[in-house]
Design a protein around this motif. Structure first.
Motif, PDB file in Angstrom:
ATOM      1  N   GLY A  34       0.794  -1.222   0.000  1.00 36.12           N
ATOM      2  CA  GLY A  34       0.000   0.000   0.000  1.00 36.12           C
ATOM      3  C   GLY A  34       0.825   1.271   0.000  1.00 36.12           C
ATOM      4  O   GLY A  34       0.310   2.347  -0.299  1.00 36.12           O
ATOM      5  N   CYS A  35       2.127   1.177   0.314  1.00 34.67           N
ATOM      6  CA  CYS A  35       2.997   2.351   0.269  1.00 34.67           C
ATOM      7  C   CYS A  35       3.468   2.543  -1.163  1.00 34.67           C
ATOM      8  O   CYS A  35       4.056   1.641  -1.765  1.00 34.67           O
ATOM      9  CB  CYS A  35       4.192   2.212   1.203  1.00 34.67           C
ATOM     10  N   GLU A  36       3.206   3.720  -1.713  1.00 36.38           N
ATOM     11  CA  GLU A  36       3.559   3.981  -3.099  1.00 36.38           C
ATOM     12  C   GLU A  36       4.729   4.951  -3.243  1.00 36.38           C
ATOM     13  O   GLU A  36       5.287   5.099  -4.323  1.00 36.38           O
ATOM     14  CB  GLU A  36       2.331   4.496  -3.844  1.00 36.38           C
ATOM     15  N   PHE A  37       5.117   5.612  -2.139  1.00 34.43           N
ATOM     16  CA  PHE A  37       6.199   6.595  -2.200  1.00 34.43           C
ATOM     17  C   PHE A  37       6.604   6.944  -0.779  1.00 34.43           C
ATOM     18  O   PHE A  37       5.757   7.010   0.117  1.00 34.43           O
ATOM     19  CB  PHE A  37       5.696   7.862  -2.921  1.00 34.43           C
ATOM     20  N   LEU A  38       7.898   7.170  -0.563  1.00 37.94           N
ATOM     21  CA  LEU A  38       8.389   7.612   0.743  1.00 37.94           C
ATOM     22  C   LEU A  38       9.633   8.450   0.542  1.00 37.94           C
ATOM     23  O   LEU A  38      10.531   8.057  -0.213  1.00 37.94           O
ATOM     24  CB  LEU A  38       8.731   6.413   1.638  1.00 37.94           C
ATOM     25  N   GLU A  39       9.672   9.607   1.200  1.00 41.55           N
ATOM     26  CA  GLU A  39      10.883  10.403   1.214  1.00 41.55           C
ATOM     27  C   GLU A  39      11.031  11.068   2.572  1.00 41.55           C
ATOM     28  O   GLU A  39      10.055  11.229   3.310  1.00 41.55           O
ATOM     29  CB  GLU A  39      10.909  11.447   0.098  1.00 41.55           C
ATOM     30  N   LEU A  40      12.269  11.452   2.874  1.00 42.75           N
ATOM     31  CA  LEU A  40      12.585  12.150   4.112  1.00 42.75           C
ATOM     32  C   LEU A  40      13.107  13.524   3.740  1.00 42.75           C
ATOM     33  O   LEU A  40      14.005  13.656   2.901  1.00 42.75           O
ATOM     34  CB  LEU A  40      13.652  11.382   4.902  1.00 42.75           C
ATOM     35  N   LEU A  41      12.525  14.545   4.352  1.00 48.73           N
ATOM     36  CA  LEU A  41      12.908  15.927   4.097  1.00 48.73           C
ATOM     37  C   LEU A  41      13.488  16.517   5.372  1.00 48.73           C
ATOM     38  O   LEU A  41      13.053  16.174   6.473  1.00 48.73           O
ATOM     39  CB  LEU A  41      11.677  16.741   3.664  1.00 48.73           C
TER      40      LEU A  41
END
Length: 98
Positions: A34-41
């Protein structure tokens, strides 16, 4: 699609520990069903402020992740590093411009 934003502020001496922890689990989160994208800012001026920005298939996928062992163990290790109470928002994409 659900967009999840989580703002976290860390004690200066705990930033490296958080980054190591994130590095250890980022692929597991990205590969969670279900996770389609992940980033850390990271904050430009306030380098102790970080945001996770993720896309989830739907609310159920996000809730399944939030109730998972992966989330619970990661969050337990992360929350002891905070300098302030985290903030989180779940929003739906409204308009996308390219």
């Amino acid at each position: 699609m659900i967009v999840r934003l989580v703002k976290m502020e860390f004690k200066p001496e705990k930033i490296t520990h958080f980054l190591d922890l994130f590095d250890q689990v980022k692929e597991e989160i990205r590969n969670f069903e279900g996770c389609e994208f992940l980033e850390l800012l990271q904050g430009e001026k306030d380098t102790g402020t970080f945001f996770t920005h993720s896309y989830w298939k739907d609310t159920q996928a996000l809730e399944t992740y939030r109730n998972s062992t992966l989330f619970k163990t990661t969050w337990a290790k992360t929350k002891v590093l905070f300098n302030a109470k985290p903030e989180a928002w779940s929003v739906e994409k409204f308009v996308t411009l390219h």
